[in-house]
Design a protein around this motif. Structure first.
Motif, PDB file in Angstrom:
ATOM      1  N   LEU B 424      -1.955  20.428  42.166  1.00  0.00           N
ATOM      2  CA  LEU B 424      -1.898  19.000  42.477  1.00  0.00           C
ATOM      3  C   LEU B 424      -3.276  18.383  42.272  1.00  0.00           C
ATOM      4  N   ASN B 425      -4.328  19.118  42.730  1.00  0.00           N
ATOM      5  CA  ASN B 425      -5.678  18.586  42.590  1.00  0.00           C
ATOM      6  C   ASN B 425      -6.082  18.431  41.130  1.00  0.00           C
ATOM      7  N   ILE B 426      -5.671  19.377  40.321  1.00  0.00           N
ATOM      8  CA  ILE B 426      -5.983  19.256  38.884  1.00  0.00           C
ATOM      9  C   ILE B 426      -5.347  17.990  38.318  1.00  0.00           C
ATOM     10  N   GLY B 427      -4.063  17.785  38.684  1.00  0.00           N
ATOM     11  CA  GLY B 427      -3.354  16.584  38.221  1.00  0.00           C
ATOM     12  C   GLY B 427      -4.055  15.317  38.686  1.00  0.00           C
ATOM     13  N   LEU B 428      -4.444  15.292  39.975  1.00  0.00           N
ATOM     14  CA  LEU B 428      -5.096  14.099  40.525  1.00  0.00           C
ATOM     15  C   LEU B 428      -6.451  13.868  39.858  1.00  0.00           C
ATOM     16  N   LEU B 429      -7.151  14.956  39.559  1.00  0.00           N
ATOM     17  CA  LEU B 429      -8.449  14.841  38.896  1.00  0.00           C
ATOM     18  C   LEU B 429      -8.291  14.166  37.532  1.00  0.00           C
ATOM     19  N   VAL B 430      -7.269  14.607  36.789  1.00  0.00           N
ATOM     20  CA  VAL B 430      -7.016  14.017  35.471  1.00  0.00           C
ATOM     21  C   VAL B 430      -6.706  12.530  35.607  1.00  0.00           C
ATOM     22  N   ILE B 431      -5.903  12.191  36.648  1.00  0.00           N
ATOM     23  CA  ILE B 431      -5.585  10.778  36.874  1.00  0.00           C
ATOM     24  C   ILE B 431      -6.872   9.994  37.136  1.00  0.00           C
ATOM     25  N   ALA B 432      -7.733  10.567  37.998  1.00  0.00           N
ATOM     26  CA  ALA B 432      -8.975   9.883  38.350  1.00  0.00           C
ATOM     27  C   ALA B 432      -9.850   9.681  37.119  1.00  0.00           C
ATOM     28  N   ILE B 433      -9.967  10.721  36.304  1.00  0.00           N
ATOM     29  CA  ILE B 433     -10.804  10.608  35.092  1.00  0.00           C
ATOM     30  C   ILE B 433     -10.273   9.506  34.184  1.00  0.00           C
ATOM     31  N   LEU B 434      -8.949   9.500  34.000  1.00  0.00           N
ATOM     32  CA  LEU B 434      -8.359   8.495  33.112  1.00  0.00           C
ATOM     33  C   LEU B 434      -8.529   7.093  33.667  1.00  0.00           C
ATOM     34  N   THR B 439     -12.071   2.260  28.169  1.00  0.00           N
ATOM     35  CA  THR B 439     -11.387   1.888  26.932  1.00  0.00           C
ATOM     36  C   THR B 439      -9.881   1.753  27.139  1.00  0.00           C
ATOM     37  N   LEU B 440      -9.379   2.348  28.220  1.00  0.00           N
ATOM     38  CA  LEU B 440      -7.946   2.260  28.489  1.00  0.00           C
ATOM     39  C   LEU B 440      -7.663   0.999  29.291  1.00  0.00           C
ATOM     40  N   GLU B 441      -6.836   0.154  28.724  1.00  0.00           N
ATOM     41  CA  GLU B 441      -6.470  -1.056  29.448  1.00  0.00           C
ATOM     42  C   GLU B 441      -5.577  -0.673  30.627  1.00  0.00           C
ATOM     43  N   LYS B 442      -5.822  -1.268  31.809  1.00  0.00           N
ATOM     44  CA  LYS B 442      -5.047  -0.859  32.992  1.00  0.00           C
ATOM     45  C   LYS B 442      -3.829  -1.765  33.192  1.00  0.00           C
ATOM     46  N   ASN B 443      -2.954  -1.852  32.211  1.00  0.00           N
ATOM     47  CA  ASN B 443      -1.716  -2.596  32.432  1.00  0.00           C
ATOM     48  C   ASN B 443      -0.657  -1.655  33.005  1.00  0.00           C
ATOM     49  N   ALA B 444       0.464  -2.225  33.431  1.00  0.00           N
ATOM     50  CA  ALA B 444       1.482  -1.427  34.131  1.00  0.00           C
ATOM     51  C   ALA B 444       1.927  -0.233  33.287  1.00  0.00           C
ATOM     52  N   GLU B 445       2.072  -0.488  31.994  1.00  0.00           N
ATOM     53  CA  GLU B 445       2.577   0.558  31.106  1.00  0.00           C
ATOM     54  C   GLU B 445       1.606   1.741  31.061  1.00  0.00           C
ATOM     55  N   ASN B 446       0.314   1.432  30.893  1.00  0.00           N
ATOM     56  CA  ASN B 446      -0.678   2.494  30.835  1.00  0.00           C
ATOM     57  C   ASN B 446      -0.826   3.212  32.167  1.00  0.00           C
ATOM     58  N   LEU B 447      -0.693   2.450  33.285  1.00  0.00           N
ATOM     59  CA  LEU B 447      -0.810   3.094  34.594  1.00  0.00           C
ATOM     60  C   LEU B 447       0.278   4.147  34.753  1.00  0.00           C
ATOM     61  N   ILE B 448       1.491   3.785  34.358  1.00  0.00           N
ATOM     62  CA  ILE B 448       2.580   4.761  34.424  1.00  0.00           C
ATOM     63  C   ILE B 448       2.263   5.963  33.546  1.00  0.00           C
ATOM     64  N   GLY B 449       1.736   5.686  32.371  1.00  0.00           N
ATOM     65  CA  GLY B 449       1.361   6.761  31.461  1.00  0.00           C
ATOM     66  C   GLY B 449       0.324   7.694  32.079  1.00  0.00           C
ATOM     67  N   ILE B 450      -0.694   7.112  32.719  1.00  0.00           N
ATOM     68  CA  ILE B 450      -1.761   7.913  33.331  1.00  0.00           C
ATOM     69  C   ILE B 450      -1.191   8.803  34.432  1.00  0.00           C
ATOM     70  N   PHE B 451      -0.386   8.190  35.310  1.00  0.00           N
ATOM     71  CA  PHE B 451       0.194   8.981  36.402  1.00  0.00           C
ATOM     72  C   PHE B 451       1.153  10.047  35.865  1.00  0.00           C
ATOM     73  N   ALA B 452       1.916   9.690  34.831  1.00  0.00           N
ATOM     74  CA  ALA B 452       2.851  10.659  34.254  1.00  0.00           C
ATOM     75  C   ALA B 452       2.086  11.854  33.701  1.00  0.00           C
ATOM     76  N   LEU B 453       0.952  11.567  33.073  1.00  0.00           N
ATOM     77  CA  LEU B 453       0.151  12.658  32.506  1.00  0.00           C
ATOM     78  C   LEU B 453      -0.356  13.573  33.620  1.00  0.00           C
ATOM     79  N   GLY B 454      -0.883  12.954  34.692  1.00  0.00           N
ATOM     80  CA  GLY B 454      -1.408  13.755  35.804  1.00  0.00           C
ATOM     81  C   GLY B 454      -0.323  14.574  36.477  1.00  0.00           C
ATOM     82  N   PHE B 455       0.780  13.901  36.807  1.00  0.00           N
ATOM     83  CA  PHE B 455       1.872  14.598  37.509  1.00  0.00           C
ATOM     84  C   PHE B 455       2.457  15.707  36.645  1.00  0.00           C
ATOM     85  N   SER B 456       2.566  15.443  35.338  1.00  0.00           N
ATOM     86  CA  SER B 456       3.193  16.474  34.507  1.00  0.00           C
ATOM     87  C   SER B 456       2.286  17.700  34.404  1.00  0.00           C
TER      88      SER B 456
END
Lengths: 161, 642
Positions: B424-434, B439-456
């Motif tokens: 879980l911590n590894i996933g959360l770390l990746v979310i935090a880094i992203l 350069t990543l725009e923080k719109n709703a779509e990207n936020l979901i993408g970031i969390f999906a990447l971390g959780f997966s």
């Protein structure tokens, strides 16, 4: 026993709230994402309806494709349903199936001041013999089957040339 | 001659199928064993007839027998043999015959399954139900779309196969989808059979799992292969577009996945019993709805080669009738058959329940979005599906993470989670880094993408750890596959780049840090098409050649159709993807370029999920023999306890 009934009740209430909440959101989302289809005739009749987001379909008129800006690669061409004609401006990639005399569906909005449809995308997920059903309907509506046959003939002439 | 024989075999099959539906039920009053044997023999004979009919049609395609209508319309003697055979299911009539052969194969295999699990009477009834469905499909075929229809005048040339289907993946993509779609008739027949009888025991659920897992694996494979095909063949740069036909294949996948989860819960805790039965009905009905969407062409789609209103009406009325009857039966029996075990939070069962709601919700969104254009003149854009479904998928991903340690028995979550915090911590770390990437725009779509990447990542690592410890092999493997798939999807969504280059011969331009040079364009001739091949050199910033891409445009003579062939180069973990556009007056060609990072993980993950289904089947066969002993011993590993 009583405890489990209470638990079930809470679970049900939570689920129902979640479900109805998300359904509401989905329906809102649904309304925002509806895109109506227009034929050239329709878009000229009711330009207001297409001023934000719309799809426009028709045949690309022969000899109408011109380059507006060479640096920006901005194109301008005319689509028709054999009744009315509308000019489309588009900047970006052209699918290979973009040919004069070919059916086309573009997504974008109608600029009422300049009387031009500004296309954001050209839908191109099909092969060359495919005619968007909406285009077919629109063509049938205005001119009956003959114009459709003529359109197909044009298309075939184009391909063999 | 051979073709005539095939046609007569098809007509005979129609009668044999009718006999197989009615006679076993009549004999069952006398002897249930006799009726079962009769159903088995009758089914095998039916399979023989239909296979003969199918092979004779294949023969007609091989020898280009243009007296048959579908051979003329869909093949050409100059095409390579493989595409003449693919043409067999590249059209509505032939596809329907393959469909019916597959259905019969399932029914025959099923007729020999279930000894010692269900009574002869139950099995006879289930076979009668599936035979009845088979018979209706045969009627449908003979009535509206007979593949053996002949032409009055035999032409010298055929029209050729739709060029877009002339691709090697067409050899296995449609058949594997069919093996998926159609196989769900078995869980449906089981569900109706058990509702009819009024009982549904845990060993029945175990049996139903076997017959859901087989089509599920095929369907997963088919959907994955279809997405891969759309990616490299259709050339619009994506791998999923919420096309009606894609949605149609996703509907039964969602329902059957929910069914597999519900069965898991029922087998171990006794809860969600009615959900199992309900979902077994829903799975097949959604597969029928999918067939209706694909076959009738009510909605415009890339698979627009099958449209016919009469066929659509027939299929729709059949689906509606079957839905009405089976739901009625369910409504009558449900109260009497309800389970005594309630779902308690927090156990795996409660998560499975949430999961089922999620799956049904997504199905509803799919149905609304797909069928709306039938009623209104509007289309629903892709973003409707993305914005409605992605949040739910994210929640499901979170549940998958929890599922790696939550137990079937109620236990507090925190102490369990505390021992498994690392993933879980590894996933959360990746979310935090992203999140800190500017350069990543923080719109709703990207936020979901970031969390999906971390959780997966969390799901991937945690499931892999559980998998290494040999817990619930197939489930963990399937979850690993899903996580890999989501990693591919979300990184592609977050870091994908696309652009258009305008190049004349010898000109160059840069994209995504690479220089693209259009070296030349050559024209060639093949047996059934002429083409233009562009040679595009790709150079990195040092000026070294990285790849040479050769996108193509083909013109197929027989149908006068233009088809673009994309060119894809693997560069580290990303794809460089190029499509050739038309020439402009300026002498330049528009060339579409994409940078797809990690995109291949999507199909790798899908393949792994399908493989996981196979692992589950092996597990079933291994456990089947020691089934009763395992059940008796309470100190067996948790996931083996049944």
């Amino acid at each position: 026993m009583k405890k489990s009934v209470a638990r079930r009740l809470t679970l049900t209430i939570v689920l129902v709230t979640l479900l109805s909440g998300s359904l509401y959101l989905v329906m809102q989302n649904f309304r925002d994402n509806l895109v109506f289809f227009f034929s050239p005739t329709e878009i000229l009749e009711t330009p207001d309806k297409a001023s934000k987001r719309a799809r426009l379909g028709g045949m690309i008129q022969k000899g109408s494709v011109e380059i507006v800006s060479k640096e920006e690669h901005r194109l301008r061409f005319v689509v028709s349903d054999f009744n009315e004609e509308v000019a489309i401006e588009y900047q970006g990639f052209l699918p290979d199936l973009f040919r004069e005399g070919q059916g086309l569906v573009a997504e974008g909005y109608f600029d009422q001041k300049r009387h031009v449809f500004i296309a954001r995308t050209i839908l191109a997920k099909h092969d060359a013999t495919y005619m968007p059903p909406q285009v077919e309907q629109a063509l049938n509506k205005h001119h009956g089957k003959d114009s459709l046959a003529q359109g197909v003939q044009n298309l075939q002439g184009e391909v063999s040339r | 001659m051979i073709v005539d024989l095939g046609h007569s075999m098809l007509l005979a099959a129609f009668i044999v199928a009718a006999v197989g539906t009615i006679v076993p039920l009549m004999i069952a009053r006398r002897s249930t064993l006799l009726s079962l044997r009769f159903a088995q023999i009758n089914g095998s004979f039916l399979l023989f007839l239909l296979l003969g009919s199918f092979l004779s049609l294949a023969y007609a395609f091989m020898t280009s027998d243009f007296s048959l209508k579908i051979v003329t319309l869909n093949s050409e003697a100059s095409e390579p043999l493989i595409y003449r055979l693919v043409a067999l299911w590249g059209n509505h009539e032939g596809a329907l015959l393959l469909w019916i052969v597959t259905l019969t194969l399932y029914v025959v295999l099923f007729s020999f399954s279930g000894r010692g699990i269900a009574t002869h009477q139950d099995r006879t009834r289930m076979l009668a139900i599936s035979s009845a469905i088979l018979w209706v499909f045969l009627l449908f075929m003979l009535w509206t779309s007979n593949p053996f229809e002949t032409l009055k005048v035999t032409p010298h040339k055929g029209l050729g196969l739709n060029p877009i289907l002339q691709d090697p993946s067409m050899t296995f993509h449609p058949p594997s989808l069919y093996f998926g779609y159609i196989g769900f008739v078995i869980p449906f027949a089981m569900g109706v059979g058990f509702l009819w009888r009024g009982h549904f025991k845990k060993e029945h659920a175990h049996w139903m799992r076997l017959w859901t897992l087989i089509p599920w694996s095929f369907l997963t494979f088919g959907v994955t292969a279809g997405s891969l095909w759309a990616y490299y063949e259709l050339g619009w740069g994506g791998w999923w577009s919420w096309d009606p036909v894609e949605n149609a294949s996703l509907l039964p996948w969602l329902a059957s996945t929910a069914l597999l989860h519900a069965i898991g819960s029922y087998r171990r805790t006794g809860s969600l019993k009615l959900w199992c039965l309900f979902l077994s009905l829903i799975t097949y009905l959604s597969s029928l709805l999918g067939t209706y969407i694909t076959r009738s062409g009510v909605v415009a789609s890339v698979h627009g080669f099958a449209k016919d209103e009469q066929r659509g009406l027939y299929l729709l009325s059949f689906t509606a009738l079957l839905a009405f009857l089976s739901f009625l039966l369910f409504a009558i029996r449900a109260y009497r058959m309800r389970s005594n075990s309630a779902v308690i939070y927090p156990t795996l069962s409660s998560f499975v329940t949430l999961n089922i709601y999620g799956f049904l919700f997504v199905s509803l969104v799919l149905i609304i979005g797909t069928l709306y254009p039938v009623f209104g003149e509007a289309t629903v854009t892709e973003s409707f599906f993305n914005t409605s479904i992605n949040p739910i998928a994210l929640a499901a991903l979170f549940l998958m993470g929890l599922a790696t340690f939550v137990k079937w028995k109620p236990a507090p979550l925190w102490p369990l989670l505390r021992t498994r915090l690392l993933p879980l911590n590894i996933g959360l770390l990746v979310i935090a880094i992203l999140m800190y990437q500017e350069t990543l725009e923080k719109n709703a779509e990207n936020l979901i993408g970031i969390f999906a990447l971390g959780f997966s990542l969390w799901v991937l690592i945690a499931s892999a750890m559980a998998w290494v410890k040999k817990r619930a092999h197939s489930m963990m493997l399937a979850h690993i596959g899903f996580a890999i798939c989501v990693i591919g999807m979300s990184s592609d969504a977050l870091f994908q780049e696309e652009g258009t280059l305008w190049l004349g011969a010898g000109e160059s331009d840069t994209f995504a840090g690479y220089t693209f040079v259009l070296e030349n364009i050559q024209q060639n001739e093949a047996s059934n098409y002429i083409n233009e091949v562009a040679t595009i050199g790709v150079f990195n910033f040092k000026g070294e050649t990285v790849a040479t891409l050769k996108p193509e445009t083909r013109l197929y003579g027989t149908k006068g159709a233009l088809v673009s062939k994309t060119a894809i180069a693997q560069r580290y973990w990303a794809h460089l993807y190029v499509v050739l556009g038309p020439m402009l007056e300026t002498g330049q060609r528009s060339i579409r370029v994409f940078y797809h990072p990690l995109v291949m993980l999507i199909w790798l993950g899908g393949g792994l999920m399908s493989l996981a289904g196979g692992v589950g089947l092996l597990g079933y066969l291994r456990r089947r023999s020691s089934y009763n002993e395992v059940r008796a011993s309470s100190n067996a590993p948790r996931f083996l306890r049944v």
